[in-house]
Write a protein that holds these residues in place. Sequence first.
Motif, short mmCIF file in Angstrom:
data_model
loop_
_atom_site.label_atom_id
_atom_site.label_comp_id
_atom_site.label_asym_id
_atom_site.label_seq_id
_atom_site.Cartn_x
_atom_site.Cartn_y
_atom_site.Cartn_z
N GLY A 122 42.10 23.51 52.19
CA GLY A 122 42.84 24.73 52.51
C GLY A 122 42.01 25.92 52.08
O GLY A 122 41.28 25.85 51.09
N VAL A 123 42.11 27.02 52.82
CA VAL A 123 41.31 28.22 52.53
C VAL A 123 42.21 29.45 52.57
O VAL A 123 42.88 29.70 53.57
CB VAL A 123 40.19 28.41 53.59
CG1 VAL A 123 39.32 29.62 53.23
CG2 VAL A 123 39.36 27.16 53.77
N SER A 124 42.22 30.20 51.48
CA SER A 124 42.95 31.48 51.48
C SER A 124 42.21 32.48 50.59
O SER A 124 41.29 32.11 49.86
CB SER A 124 44.39 31.32 51.00
OG SER A 124 44.46 31.33 49.59
N VAL A 125 42.65 33.73 50.63
CA VAL A 125 42.01 34.77 49.84
C VAL A 125 42.58 34.85 48.43
O VAL A 125 42.18 35.71 47.65
CB VAL A 125 42.10 36.16 50.54
CG1 VAL A 125 41.38 36.12 51.89
CG2 VAL A 125 43.53 36.62 50.68
N ASP A 126 43.48 33.95 48.08
CA ASP A 126 44.04 33.91 46.73
C ASP A 126 42.97 33.51 45.71
O ASP A 126 41.99 32.84 46.06
CB ASP A 126 45.19 32.91 46.67
CG ASP A 126 46.35 33.29 47.57
OD1 ASP A 126 47.02 34.30 47.25
OD2 ASP A 126 46.57 32.60 48.58
#
Length: 159
Positions: free
Chosen positions: A70-74
């Motif tokens: 999974g990839v997010s800016v968090d």
Amino acid sequence: MVDVGDDAPDFTVPLADGDVGSFTLSERLDETPLVLAFFPAAFTGTCTSEMNTFSDRIETFDSADANVYGVSVDTPFALNEFRRQNDLRFPLLSDTNRTLVERYGVSMDFASLGVENVAKRAVFVVDESGAVTYKWVSDDPGVEPNYEEIQTAAVDAAN
């Protein structure tokens, strides 16, 4: 924007896998196919549903020797807590510097909320040569991907 057939842009970002490490795409091509599942933000309804669905289907990806990220800016710290609370069975990549959303062309803004430059909901499958073999991108953050289609793409990329 990255398209099917393009070389996947290389990157190095923090890896949230219960600890905080480092992930470099070019160093992980021996783990392919790689499924990069971009999502706007941890702890939100649709993002939680999507990541839980990937986790529930992880055996299918494992059987194709595919690795889901999974990839997010968090931040990696928030992502580790998100993983823990949802018992996610795969690692998450922290794109806090917005490198991936820019390189992969999947950045969006929630102007009405004052939030800028987060990930669109998008999925890329990368094969052992580093090529993108599958791409799905939604401009609607409330729409989840077709999981069966992604599983098929991962199996195809493994063969």
